[in-house]
Write a protein that holds these residues in place. Structure first.
Motif, short mmCIF file in Angstrom:
data_model
loop_
_atom_site.label_atom_id
_atom_site.label_comp_id
_atom_site.label_asym_id
_atom_site.label_seq_id
_atom_site.Cartn_x
_atom_site.Cartn_y
_atom_site.Cartn_z
N GLU A 1 0.65 -1.01 0.11
CA GLU A 1 0.21 -0.02 0.07
C GLU A 1 0.95 1.27 -0.18
N VAL A 2 0.74 1.98 -0.88
CA VAL A 2 1.76 3.19 -1.26
C VAL A 2 1.38 4.31 0.24
N LEU A 3 0.45 4.24 0.77
CA LEU A 3 0.50 5.51 2.34
C LEU A 3 1.31 4.88 2.65
N LEU A 4 1.32 3.30 3.25
CA LEU A 4 1.63 2.73 4.65
C LEU A 4 3.31 2.58 4.14
N ALA A 5 3.69 2.57 2.80
CA ALA A 5 5.05 2.62 2.53
C ALA A 5 5.55 3.94 2.74
N ILE A 6 4.60 5.18 2.90
CA ILE A 6 5.23 5.90 2.32
C ILE A 6 5.11 6.15 3.71
N ILE A 7 4.20 5.96 4.88
CA ILE A 7 4.67 6.30 6.20
C ILE A 7 5.96 5.69 6.62
N GLY A 8 6.18 4.24 6.52
CA GLY A 8 6.78 3.50 6.87
C GLY A 8 8.63 3.42 6.63
N PHE A 9 8.89 3.84 4.78
CA PHE A 9 10.08 4.02 4.89
C PHE A 9 10.25 5.71 4.52
N GLY A 10 9.03 6.48 3.91
CA GLY A 10 9.71 7.97 3.79
C GLY A 10 9.68 9.23 5.03
N VAL A 11 8.20 8.49 6.34
CA VAL A 11 8.29 9.22 7.28
C VAL A 11 8.92 8.24 8.45
N VAL A 12 9.04 7.25 8.74
CA VAL A 12 9.48 6.64 9.95
C VAL A 12 11.20 6.65 9.49
N GLY A 13 11.65 6.13 8.32
CA GLY A 13 13.03 6.08 8.03
C GLY A 13 13.24 7.60 7.58
N GLY A 14 12.62 8.56 7.12
CA GLY A 14 13.31 9.59 7.31
C GLY A 14 14.29 10.12 8.06
N ILE A 15 13.18 10.43 9.03
CA ILE A 15 13.59 11.06 10.31
C ILE A 15 14.51 10.14 11.42
N GLY A 16 14.50 9.10 10.75
CA GLY A 16 15.77 8.22 11.35
C GLY A 16 17.45 8.61 10.89
N SER A 17 16.97 8.34 9.62
CA SER A 17 18.30 8.50 8.82
C SER A 17 18.61 10.18 8.99
N GLY A 18 17.77 11.16 9.53
CA GLY A 18 17.82 12.52 9.77
C GLY A 18 19.02 12.75 10.73
N LEU A 19 17.73 12.06 11.68
CA LEU A 19 18.59 12.21 13.29
C LEU A 19 20.03 11.57 12.76
N ILE A 20 20.74 10.69 12.39
CA ILE A 20 22.07 9.60 12.10
C ILE A 20 23.43 11.42 10.85
N TYR A 21 21.98 11.65 10.58
CA TYR A 21 22.98 12.62 9.72
C TYR A 21 23.12 13.56 10.23
N SER A 22 22.43 14.33 10.74
CA SER A 22 22.69 15.99 11.43
C SER A 22 23.80 15.74 12.91
N THR A 23 23.16 14.37 13.25
CA THR A 23 24.63 14.11 14.51
C THR A 23 25.80 13.54 14.10
N CYS A 24 25.93 13.16 13.02
CA CYS A 24 27.29 13.45 12.40
C CYS A 24 27.91 13.74 12.09
N VAL A 25 26.92 15.19 11.17
CA VAL A 25 27.53 16.12 10.21
C VAL A 25 28.14 17.32 11.47
N ASN A 26 27.23 17.37 12.75
CA ASN A 26 27.41 18.11 13.35
C ASN A 26 28.71 18.08 14.57
N MET A 27 28.49 16.97 14.41
CA MET A 27 29.67 15.73 15.42
C MET A 27 31.12 16.35 15.52
N VAL A 28 31.51 16.49 13.88
CA VAL A 28 32.50 16.67 12.81
C VAL A 28 33.00 18.34 13.28
N GLY A 29 32.03 19.19 13.21
CA GLY A 29 32.01 20.80 13.66
C GLY A 29 32.14 21.09 14.66
#
Length: 471
Positions: free
Chosen positions: A138-166
């Protein structure tokens, strides 16, 4: 500049550890520097680990964005999705991956969310994202699972890693930030070829599930060692008041002087420079995302074989990542702003080159301009990441860069989903020409950037003292 204040403090960090002492010195503009503690005092090991571990974690999550385009055909057949469905799933992922950067940074600086906890939470959410992509039709559920949950998760990791170095390398952040940021692109290379040659409707469940577990395990393992330095911390090998010292750090600071003080997000916005950086990133990231989303499809559209299509994306991913490291080091030597302008110009011109290569049906030219597009389409990210603390300081960098990077959530909408509409209306040539033109506009906007509170070279004038912000 003169020493205005000096204090001694004992700070026991670990049970049984000898209390450390540090001094806080204030320069003529009111900026405070905390000196006397080494990285080993605080971490128990070299701060270089705060480069290598974020780099490894960034390589792990790169599969989300840079390999997704290579998996779209199989996902469409497996789940019965249209091309528009798959583009919008990625667009929603980009929206949340970028959008979580500021709230995550704000919580991190308020002590609500530590760097380690952000990585732990992000790793679990990334696993959920891939499980959703694997098992939900189901497209809507895929959007929620991959787009929303996966997006927030990878965003937490990305922002933490980039700012750690600075935070850990305030005196020479360009090369280190570029190196870590590069992992977010070339880390996807094995998965690009897996998705093009070993991914089909018969094995997609197993492949996606294993990738989700891989991302979670790698990020979770790296997270155990994550720790921010104290606010205002400055390494001892270079004088914060005179910038005198040995090695390349002093030369870098002459081209990229530290911020005149620590700006809160609202103060950074009021300077006018942060909104200008946000606009430039919105445009540039939109062009970059457009290239990532459509390059493989365009190669197939003009008659190039699957090897060229996959290789062009592989070239883009590798050069996108390597280019981030190269321009990071270059910006330490040449200056952050001129390097950024050059990178955005290359990105814009490469879009017109892709059109030319398609018109003359030259695979060699296509791969060459994919090379240039990949270089320009990734190299601007670490430059903005390093420019933000250069302009506004390190204490609030997670929030300030979170605001700048949030521009990518707008970029994801017109670079992916809206880009698909432009391709449908104008064709690939029209869409690539529009992308190239908007990138050149971003380069002009970048020329207007200047460090807040510091006189423009050549205009003279005494420096204006800035009030010290409390840490």
């Amino acid at each position: 500049m003169t020493l205005n204040r000096s204090t001694e403090n004992g700070v026991p960090e670990r049970s049984g550890a000898t209390p450390r002492t540090y001094r806080e010195v204030t320069d003529a503009r009111g900026r405070v520097y905390r000196i006397g503690e080494t990285d080993r005092d605080i971490l128990g090991h070299s701060r270089r680990l705060m480069v290598y571990l974020p780099w490894v974690a960034m390589m792990a999550i790169s599969v989300f964005e840079y390999a997704y385009g290579s998996a779209e055909d199989t996902l469409s057949h497996a789940h019965g999705w249209t091309q528009s469905n798959t583009f919008w799933i990625l667009s929603v992922w980009i929206f949340f991956q970028a959008g979580v950067s500021f709230p995550a940074g704000w919580m991190r600086e308020k002590g609500i969310l530590t760097a380690r906890r952000a990585m732990f939470v992000g790793s679990g959410m990334c696993l959920i994202g891939f499980l959703a992509l694997s098992h939900v039709s189901e497209v809507l559920l895929a959007i929620i699972g991959f787009g929303v949950v996966g997006g927030i998760g990878s965003g937490l990791i990305y922002s933490t890693c980039v700012n750690m170095v600075g935070k850990w390398f305030p005196e020479r952040k360009g090369g280190k930030t570029g190196f870590v940021n590069g992992g977010f692109a070339y880390g996807s290379l094995p998965f690009i070829f897996i998705f093009n040659y070993a991914f089909d409707t018969g094995n997609y469940h197993r492949v996606l599930d294993l990738i989700g577990v891989y991302v979670m395990v790698v990020v979770f393992a790296c997270a155990f060692f994550f720790k921010d330095p104290p606010k205002n911390w400055w390494p001892g090998h270079i004088d914060p008041l005179t910038h005198g010292g040995t090695g390349k750090s002093a030369a870098s600071l002459s081209k990229n002087p530290p911020a005149v003080r620590q700006y809160t997000p609202m103060e950074a916005i009021r300077t006018g420079m942060l909104p200008l950086m946000w606009i430039a990133l919105v445009i540039t990231a939109g062009v970059s995302i457009f290239g990532i989303s459509f390059q493989v499809d365009y190669a197939k559209e003009i008659g190039f074989g699957p090897l060229v299509a996959a290789s062009s994306m592989g070239v883009m991913a590798v050069i996108n990542g390597v280019g981030r490291g190269v321009v990071g080091w270059a910006s330490d030597a040449w200056g952050r702003k001129p390097t950024l302008v050059m990178v955005i110009l290359v990105l814009g011109l490469a879009q017109f080159g892709v059109i030319w290569a398609g018109d003359v049906k030259s695979e060699a030219l296509f791969l060459f301009f994919a090379f240039l597009s990949g270089f320009g389409g990734g190299a601007f990210y670490p430059l903005f990441a390093a420019l933000t603390p250069d302009y506004f300081g390190e204490n609030y960098n997670a929030s300030n860069y979170g605001l700048v990077y949030s521009g990518k959530l707008i970029s994801g909408l017109f670079g992916g989903g809206l880009g698909s509409m432009v391709v449908g209306a104008w064709g690939y040539d029209g869409a690539y020409a529009l992308a190239g033109g908007t990138s050149l506009i971003a380069a002009l906007i970048t020329l207007l950037l200047r460090q807040p509170g510091r006189p423009t070279p050549g205009r003279g004038g005494a420096p204006v003292a800035q009030p010290r912000t409390a840490s």
